[in-house]
Design a protein around this motif. Structure first.
Motif, PDB file in Angstrom:
ATOM      1  N   GLY A   1       2.864 107.184  11.650  1.00 41.59           N
ATOM      2  CA  GLY A   1       4.316 107.164  11.651  1.00 41.59           C
ATOM      3  C   GLY A   1       4.894 106.100  10.740  1.00 41.59           C
ATOM      4  O   GLY A   1       6.074 106.161  10.383  1.00 41.59           O
ATOM      5  N   GLU A   2       4.055 105.122  10.350  1.00 38.60           N
ATOM      6  CA  GLU A   2       4.472 104.066   9.422  1.00 38.60           C
ATOM      7  C   GLU A   2       3.952 104.329   8.008  1.00 38.60           C
ATOM      8  O   GLU A   2       4.084 103.478   7.139  1.00 38.60           O
ATOM      9  CB  GLU A   2       3.940 102.717   9.921  1.00 38.60           C
ATOM     10  CG  GLU A   2       4.371 102.374  11.329  1.00 38.60           C
ATOM     11  CD  GLU A   2       3.591 101.191  11.900  1.00 38.60           C
ATOM     12  OE1 GLU A   2       2.949 100.461  11.102  1.00 38.60           O
ATOM     13  OE2 GLU A   2       3.618 100.992  13.123  1.00 38.60           O
ATOM     14  N   GLY A   3       3.354 105.494   7.831  1.00 35.65           N
ATOM     15  CA  GLY A   3       2.817 105.826   6.514  1.00 35.65           C
ATOM     16  C   GLY A   3       1.443 105.235   6.247  1.00 35.65           C
ATOM     17  O   GLY A   3       1.001 105.189   5.088  1.00 35.65           O
ATOM     18  N   ILE A   4       0.749 104.806   7.287  1.00 33.14           N
ATOM     19  CA  ILE A   4      -0.594 104.234   7.142  1.00 33.14           C
ATOM     20  C   ILE A   4      -1.602 105.244   7.679  1.00 33.14           C
ATOM     21  O   ILE A   4      -1.610 105.558   8.874  1.00 33.14           O
ATOM     22  CB  ILE A   4      -0.725 102.900   7.905  1.00 33.14           C
ATOM     23  CG1 ILE A   4       0.324 101.903   7.442  1.00 33.14           C
ATOM     24  CG2 ILE A   4      -2.128 102.327   7.749  1.00 33.14           C
ATOM     25  CD1 ILE A   4       0.368 100.627   8.281  1.00 33.14           C
TER      26      ILE A   4
ATOM     27  N   ARG B   1      -3.021  96.500  11.709  1.00 36.21           N
ATOM     28  CA  ARG B   1      -2.017  95.940  10.788  1.00 36.21           C
ATOM     29  C   ARG B   1      -2.420  94.518  10.357  1.00 36.21           C
ATOM     30  O   ARG B   1      -2.290  94.158   9.191  1.00 36.21           O
ATOM     31  CB  ARG B   1      -0.654  95.888  11.458  1.00 36.21           C
ATOM     32  CG  ARG B   1      -0.037  97.250  11.782  1.00 36.21           C
ATOM     33  CD  ARG B   1       1.368  97.084  12.341  1.00 36.21           C
ATOM     34  NE  ARG B   1       1.833  98.296  13.008  1.00 36.21           N
ATOM     35  CZ  ARG B   1       1.841  98.456  14.327  1.00 36.21           C
ATOM     36  NH1 ARG B   1       1.441  97.457  15.119  1.00 36.21           N
ATOM     37  NH2 ARG B   1       2.248  99.586  14.865  1.00 36.21           N
TER      38      ARG B   1
ATOM     39  N   ARG C   1      -5.439  94.637   8.037  1.00 36.46           N
ATOM     40  CA  ARG C   1      -4.958  95.192   6.759  1.00 36.46           C
ATOM     41  C   ARG C   1      -4.183  94.143   5.993  1.00 36.46           C
ATOM     42  O   ARG C   1      -4.298  94.016   4.760  1.00 36.46           O
ATOM     43  CB  ARG C   1      -4.095  96.397   7.058  1.00 36.46           C
ATOM     44  CG  ARG C   1      -3.458  97.110   5.885  1.00 36.46           C
ATOM     45  CD  ARG C   1      -2.632  98.267   6.424  1.00 36.46           C
ATOM     46  NE  ARG C   1      -2.123  99.099   5.350  1.00 36.46           N
ATOM     47  CZ  ARG C   1      -0.897  99.027   4.833  1.00 36.46           C
ATOM     48  NH1 ARG C   1      -0.059  98.074   5.282  1.00 36.46           N
ATOM     49  NH2 ARG C   1      -0.513  99.834   3.883  1.00 36.46           N
TER      50      ARG C   1
ATOM     51  N   ALA D   1      -3.299  99.444  17.100  1.00 35.74           N
ATOM     52  CA  ALA D   1      -2.475  99.575  15.894  1.00 35.74           C
ATOM     53  C   ALA D   1      -2.097  98.203  15.345  1.00 35.74           C
ATOM     54  O   ALA D   1      -2.143  97.964  14.128  1.00 35.74           O
ATOM     55  CB  ALA D   1      -1.220 100.393  16.205  1.00 35.74           C
ATOM     56  N   GLN D   2      -1.750  97.279  16.239  1.00 34.98           N
ATOM     57  CA  GLN D   2      -1.386  95.942  15.789  1.00 34.98           C
ATOM     58  C   GLN D   2      -2.579  95.218  15.172  1.00 34.98           C
ATOM     59  O   GLN D   2      -2.442  94.523  14.151  1.00 34.98           O
ATOM     60  CB  GLN D   2      -0.823  95.130  16.954  1.00 34.98           C
ATOM     61  CG  GLN D   2      -0.416  93.716  16.598  1.00 34.98           C
ATOM     62  CD  GLN D   2       0.638  93.648  15.497  1.00 34.98           C
ATOM     63  OE1 GLN D   2       1.425  94.578  15.309  1.00 34.98           O
ATOM     64  NE2 GLN D   2       0.668  92.540  14.762  1.00 34.98           N
TER      65      GLN D   2
ATOM     66  N   ASP E   1      -2.037 107.760  15.333  1.00 37.23           N
ATOM     67  CA  ASP E   1      -0.738 108.434  15.278  1.00 37.23           C
ATOM     68  C   ASP E   1       0.385 107.423  15.071  1.00 37.23           C
ATOM     69  O   ASP E   1       1.327 107.671  14.297  1.00 37.23           O
ATOM     70  CB  ASP E   1      -0.493 109.213  16.572  1.00 37.23           C
ATOM     71  CG  ASP E   1      -1.358 110.461  16.692  1.00 37.23           C
ATOM     72  OD1 ASP E   1      -1.839 110.953  15.648  1.00 37.23           O
ATOM     73  OD2 ASP E   1      -1.564 110.930  17.837  1.00 37.23           O
ATOM     74  N   LEU E   2       0.321 106.278  15.757  1.00 35.10           N
ATOM     75  CA  LEU E   2       1.335 105.239  15.580  1.00 35.10           C
ATOM     76  C   LEU E   2       1.367 104.749  14.134  1.00 35.10           C
ATOM     77  O   LEU E   2       2.443 104.592  13.536  1.00 35.10           O
ATOM     78  CB  LEU E   2       1.058 104.063  16.519  1.00 35.10           C
ATOM     79  CG  LEU E   2       1.208 104.310  18.021  1.00 35.10           C
ATOM     80  CD1 LEU E   2       0.778 103.072  18.805  1.00 35.10           C
ATOM     81  CD2 LEU E   2       2.654 104.680  18.366  1.00 35.10           C
ATOM     82  N   LEU E   3       0.189 104.524  13.591  1.00 36.84           N
ATOM     83  CA  LEU E   3       0.111 104.036  12.207  1.00 36.84           C
ATOM     84  C   LEU E   3       0.558 105.105  11.214  1.00 36.84           C
ATOM     85  O   LEU E   3       1.208 104.789  10.204  1.00 36.84           O
ATOM     86  CB  LEU E   3      -1.323 103.588  11.903  1.00 36.84           C
ATOM     87  CG  LEU E   3      -1.788 102.345  12.682  1.00 36.84           C
ATOM     88  CD1 LEU E   3      -3.288 102.171  12.558  1.00 36.84           C
ATOM     89  CD2 LEU E   3      -1.051 101.103  12.186  1.00 36.84           C
TER      90      LEU E   3
END
Length: 329
Positions: A228-231, A321, A324, A317-318, A224-226
């Motif tokens: 929100g960043e479009g991921i 990132r 990725r 989530a971090q 869900d957190l990701l």
């Protein structure tokens, strides 16, 4: 302990404010035992914390309290299994595995006996510190030939996990987090849990999070957190650590990044199992692992420990990132 008995009370429930919860495990074991007279129950001085008080009170003639003697409990269970019974043995995860590992290897796994080893308090879920934190139990049990390893993701999945363990002809390690009223439902009220089958909870976009046990909920929050960043990342619940679902290879092919999430050491658990599987299949993807980073932890509340040791949704989530950002191989 109570003043007039030598019974260890349920110290998992801390204080009057602790939310009462259903005994998903205890209820299911008793239900199965009433259906199958071969099922017997053994515990090592931890009847209330393992929810086996329901079995003790309903079927006392098939209940054994062996005291703080886990190695003896495994030996007794092996003998009972050789006699045609189906023993379920119980303790905290760390005591049910590490303390009696040689007995499990020689008296259960090697002869492939129909013994079910049930542990509660997985990973960093206790105030009691290092002595009670099971951060290597999946690695230990995965290493044993003939052993099946199951960790359900939430209370609603526990009955299905218990039924799957009971139906399997051979040794099983069942790793459980007891319900305490704080969990989030991750699916229907109840579902089947075939051994060796992972469940896609959220379809992948560019990447995938694979999680087991309590970390499934954290992985969903991280997704869900990701988002929100479009991921867009998918989430897979992996309730069977051994055997691992071979379909994970197909699930991860073409993904930009894959991160595993476990309430366990990063060494020897879900992350290791998935890495082994993907490397042997030649899957090319960015890869990361969330788990305890080869350290002993301190005691504390679960939210505190998850944040401190990088197991919460923000840490997942971090990690995604970062993987990725490195790009796929």
């Amino acid at each position: 302990m109570t003043p007039d008995t030598l019974t260890v009370q349920d110290f998992n429930q801390r204080g009057a404010a602790a939310a009462p919860s259903r005994k998903f495990y205890g209820e299911t074991l008793l239900e199965l035992a009433r259906q199958d007279p071969r099922i017997v129950c053994l515990t090592a001085d931890l009847t209330l914390p393992t929810e086996t008080d329901l079995f003790r009170d309903a079927l006392p003639e098939r209940f054994l309290q062996v005291g703080i003697a886990e190695a003896n409990m495994i030996g007794i269970a092996g003998g009972m299994a050789r006699s045609g019974e189906i023993p379920f043995v119980h303790s905290f995860c760390v005591f049910a595995t590490r303390r009696c590992y040689d007995q499990i290897a020689m008296q259960v796994a090697y002869p492939r006996l129909n013994v079910k080893i049930v542990g509660v308090i997985p990973g960093l879920t206790t105030l009691l510190g290092v002595s009670h934190q099971a951060i290597d139990d999946i690695a230990l049990m995965r290493a044993l030939p003939n052993m099946t390893v199951i960790e359900p993701s939430c209370p609603a999945a526990v009955p299905a996990a218990v039924r799957a363990a009971a139906a399997h002809d051979g040794p099983v390690y069942l790793r459980l987090k007891r319900a305490d009223g704080t969990e989030t439902a991750l699916g229907p009220d109840e579902w089947s849990l075939p051994i060796g089958v992972a469940r896609m909870l959220r379809q992948p976009g560019e990447g995938l999070l694979l999680a087991c046990g309590m970390m499934v909920e954290q992985a969903l929050r991280a997704a869900d957190l990701l988002a929100g960043e479009g991921i867009a990342v998918g989430v897979v619940d992996v309730p069977t650590l051994k055997p691992l679902d071979p379909r994970i290879v197909a699930m991860t092919e073409g993904m930009r990044a894959v991160v595993t999430c476990e309430n366990h050491s990063i060494i020897g658990g879900l992350g290791s199992a998935v890495a082994e599987q993907l490397m042997e299949a030649g899957v090319r993807t960015g890869f990361g692992r969330i788990g305890v980073r080869d350290v002993f932890a301190e005691g504390g509340t679960t939210p505190y420990l998850f944040a401190r040791y990088g197991l919460d949704a923000a840490a997942i989530a971090q990690a995604y990132r970062e993987v990725r950002g490195r790009g796929s191989v």
